[in-house]
Design a protein around this motif. Structure first.
Motif, PDB file in Angstrom:
ATOM      1  N   THR A 204      68.009  46.853  44.037  1.00  0.00           N
ATOM      2  CA  THR A 204      66.777  46.113  43.814  1.00  0.00           C
ATOM      3  C   THR A 204      66.710  45.709  42.349  1.00  0.00           C
ATOM      4  OG1 THR A 204      64.377  46.113  44.124  1.00  0.00           O
ATOM      5  CG2 THR A 204      65.367  48.134  43.281  1.00  0.00           C
ATOM      6  N   GLU A 206      64.200  44.924  38.967  1.00  0.00           N
ATOM      7  CA  GLU A 206      62.902  45.124  38.321  1.00  0.00           C
ATOM      8  C   GLU A 206      62.902  44.374  36.990  1.00  0.00           C
ATOM      9  OE1 GLU A 206      61.821  49.206  37.955  1.00  0.00           O
ATOM     10  OE2 GLU A 206      62.397  49.712  40.019  1.00  0.00           O
ATOM     11  N   SER A 231      57.687  40.842  43.756  1.00  0.00           N
ATOM     12  CA  SER A 231      58.365  42.089  44.137  1.00  0.00           C
ATOM     13  C   SER A 231      59.663  41.718  44.834  1.00  0.00           C
ATOM     14  CB  SER A 231      57.482  42.945  45.059  1.00  0.00           C
ATOM     15  OG  SER A 231      57.210  42.266  46.263  1.00  0.00           O
ATOM     16  N   SER A 264      61.493  36.021  45.148  1.00  0.00           N
ATOM     17  CA  SER A 264      60.133  36.454  45.462  1.00  0.00           C
ATOM     18  C   SER A 264      59.215  35.256  45.370  1.00  0.00           C
ATOM     19  CB  SER A 264      59.674  37.545  44.489  1.00  0.00           C
ATOM     20  OG  SER A 264      58.324  37.913  44.734  1.00  0.00           O
TER      21      SER A 264
END
Length: 496
Positions: A204, A206, A231, A264
Motif C-alpha cells: 500500500t 501512504e 486512500s 484514489s
C-alpha cells in the motif's frame, strides 16, 4: 545462431556454478571450491541410506575432506580414519560420516542429522521418526555416542523430530532441517546463495503530502474535500533479483523493484454551493467568485502514484564460527523513479474546469545495506535486513489548466538531495536443493520528493476574469514531500 546461443548459455551457467563458493570465518575452515551437485546426490539416494554395518566399508569411495565436517575443537581438519588430536573425539561437525571415520569400529554421527530408515523399533514417538521407533533415532536407549532416547532430553523420538527439536542430539537443525537435507555441502555453513529470486509484492502507499483544502460548501470555513482524503488499497508489484559470483564470498547483485499503480478518487456534490480555492472559497473575488469553478454542483480530486527502482550492488557474505548466524553487507548504485499525478475537477451550471498536475522524481544515488540471518535449521532461516542511500533528485512538475476555450500550461523543475531507506524481515525455507521459498514484510521510505497534490497553485490575486488571472503565471514546485510503501512479499529463490 540458436545453437551458438544455447552453447554459450550452458558454458556461462557452468562457469557461474563453478564459481559459487562458501565462505566462513570459523578458525581452521578453508574455502570450499566448486559446489558439488546436490541433485546428483539426491538422485543417487545417498541421502537416505539404510543401516550400514560398522567396520564394513562398501565398494564406494569415502567422501573427500570437507572443511565444515571434520575439525577438532582446535581447528585442525580431520581426515578419514585419523584419530582426534589431543585425545578429543571431533563429534558434531557438518555432515553425517560413514563407517570408517574417527575411532576404529565406531561410526561418527553428526548430532545435527537424524539418520533415515534405521530398522523398526517399537517405542514412544515412533511415527515422528518415520515409523522406525526410538531405537532408530540414535540407536538404543543408552548414552554414549549414539545416545538413543536419553540423548533427546528423555522425550523419546518425539523430542527429536519436531520443527526445531530438542536435546543434545537434536538441536535447532534436527527434524525439519538435516532430516530432509539433500545436498552434500548444503549444511548450516553454506551461505544463502541463489542465481535468480522473484517476489510478488502486495504493498500500500501512504503519501506524506501537505493538506490542501479543495472544496468548501456554502462559502469559506466549511471544508468538505481536501488532498488528504485519498486512500489506497494494496496493489500487486514485483521484485526480480539476479546474482553472479564475483570472488570468494562475494557476489554482484542486480535488482528491480516496481510497485503500482495506486489510484484514489474522491468527490462531493451540492446544489450549486461548492466553492474552490481559486477564489478563496468565494471571498476573492467575492461571491459568486469565478464562474468556472465556484457555485459548482460537483468537485472531485483524483490521484495516482508509481514507484520503480533499479540497483546493482556488490554483496559480501560472512559467517559466525558456529555458522548459525550469517550476515552480509553490500554497497552499490541505485536509481529510483517516483511518478505522482493529480486531477482537480469542478463542474457547475455556469462553467467547468480541469486542473492536471504530473510530478516526476528521478533519483540517482549510492547506498549501503546489511542483513543478518539466523539459521533455525539447515533449511529454515529468518532474516532481518535494511539499507539506506543518499540521492541527487531532479523533480519536475507539468500542469495543465483547461476551462472553456482556454488551456494554460505551466512547468517547473528543481534539484535537491533526497533519501531512500528500505527494510524488513524475511523467512526462507529450502524446499529443494535448487529451490527456496521465502515470505516476509517490507517497508520502503522515500523522503524529499515532489508529490503532485503539493504542486497545485490556486493563487490568482483576485484578478478577474480567471483567464487573465492565470496568464503568464510562473509554475510552482514543492519537493518537500515523502512517501511510504509497505506490505507483504511472497517469492522464491532458484539456483542452477
Amino acid at each position: 545462431m540458436w545453437t551458438a546461443l544455447t552453447l554459450s548459455t550452458v558454458l556461462l551457467a557452468g562457469q557461474a556454478n563453478a564459481e559459487k563458493t562458501t565462505f566462513a570465518n570459523q578458525p581452521g575452515q578453508g574455502t570450499i571450491g566448486p559446489e558439488s551437485s546436490a541433485v546428483d546426490h539426491h538422485a543417487s539416494g545417498g541421502w537416505q541410506t539404510g543401516q550400514q554395518q560398522v567396520g564394513q566399508p562398501g565398494p564406494q569411495m569415502l567422501p573427500g575432506p570437507n572443511p565444515y565436517v571434520a575439525m577438532d575443537p582446535y581447528g585442525q581438519m580431520m581426515m578419514p580414519n585419523m584419530a582426534a588430536s589431543y585425545g578429543v573425539m571431533p563429534v558434531g561437525y557438518g555432515m553425517p560420516m560413514e563407517a570408517g571415520y574417527g575411532m576404529p569400529g565406531q561410526p561418527m554421527m553428526d548430532p545435527n542429522v537424524m539418520p533415515v530408515g534405521y530398522g523398526h523399533g517399537g517405542h514412544g514417538g515412533c511415527q515422528s521418526c518415520g515409523g522406525g521407533g526410538c531405537d532408530s533415532c540414535m540407536g538404543g536407549h543408552g548414552g554414549g555416542l549414539q545416545g538413543g532416547c536419553n540423548a533427546c532430553g528423555g522425550a523419546g523420538c518425539g523430542g527429536c523430530c519436531g520443527l526445531t527439536g530438542g536435546g543434545v542430539y537434536c538441536g535447532f537443525s534436527r527434524g525439519i532441517g538435516n532430516a530432509w537435507d539433500l545436498s552434500n555441502y548444503g549444511g548450516r555453513c553454506a551461505p544463502r546463495y541463489f542465481d535468480v529470486g522473484f517476489d510478488a509484492t502486495f504493498f500500500t502507499f501512504e503519501p506524506g503530502n501537505n493538506n490542501t483544502v479543495l472544496t468548501s460548501q456554502g462559502g469559506a470555513n466549511n471544508p468538505v474535500l481536501d488532498t488528504q482524503d485519498s486512500s489506497f488499497d494494496y496493489k500487486g508489484g514485483g521484485r526480480l533479483t539476479l546474482q553472479r559470483s564475483a570472488f570468494v564470498g562475494s557476489y554482484f547483485e542486480f535488482s528491480y523493484l516496481g510497485f503500482g499503480n495506486w489510484a484514489s478518487s474522491r468527490s462531493v456534490t451540492g446544489p450549486g454551493n461548492l466553492f474552490s480555492p481559486f477564489s478563496g472559497f468565494g471571498t476573492d473575488p467575492v461571491a459568486p467568485g469565478y464562474a468556472e469553478v465556484d457555485s459548482a454542483n460537483l468537485q472531485s480530486f483524483e490521484t495516482s502514484n508509481n514507484f520503480d527502482s533499479f540497483e546493482i550492488n556488490l554483496r559480501r557474505f560472512f559467517t559466525s564460527p558456529n555458522c548459525w548466524l550469517q550476515s552480509s553487507y553490500w554497497a552499490g548504485f541505485r536509481y529510483v523513479r517516483v511518478a505522482d499525478d493529480s486531477i482537480y475537477l469542478s463542474s457547475g451550471n455556469t462553467g467547468g474546469l480541469i486542473y492536471e498536475v504530473d510530478a516526476t522524481n528521478d533519483m540517482y544515488g549510492v547506498q549501503f545495506g546489511l542483513d543478518s540471518t539466523v539459521r533455525l535449521t539447515t533449511r529454515w532461516s529468518v532474516t532481518a535486513f535494511g539499507e539506506v542511500g543518499v540521492y541527487g533528485t531532479t523533480a519536475t512538475q507539468k500542469s495543465t489548466i483547461s476551462f472553456g476555450n482556454i488551456e494554460i500550461n505551466e512547468r517547473a523543475s528543481q534539484s535537491r538531495a533526497s533519501m531512500v531507506a528500505e527494510g524488513g524481515a524475511m523467512s526462507t525455507f529450502r524446499l529443494h536443493p535448487r529451490v527456496t521459498l521465502r515470505a516476509g514484510y517490507q517497508v520502503v521510505y522515500v523522503d524529499g520528493i515532489a508529490l503532485s497534490s503539493d504542486s497545485f497553485n490556486f493563487q490568482t490575486g483576485g484578478v478577474s476574469p480567471l483567464g487573465t488571472a492565470l496568464a503568464n503565471r510562473p509554475g510552482v514546485l514543492n519537493d518537500n514531500g515523502n512517501a511510504i510503501y509497505h506490505g507483504p512479499t511472497v517469492g522464491m529463490e532458484y539456483t542452477w
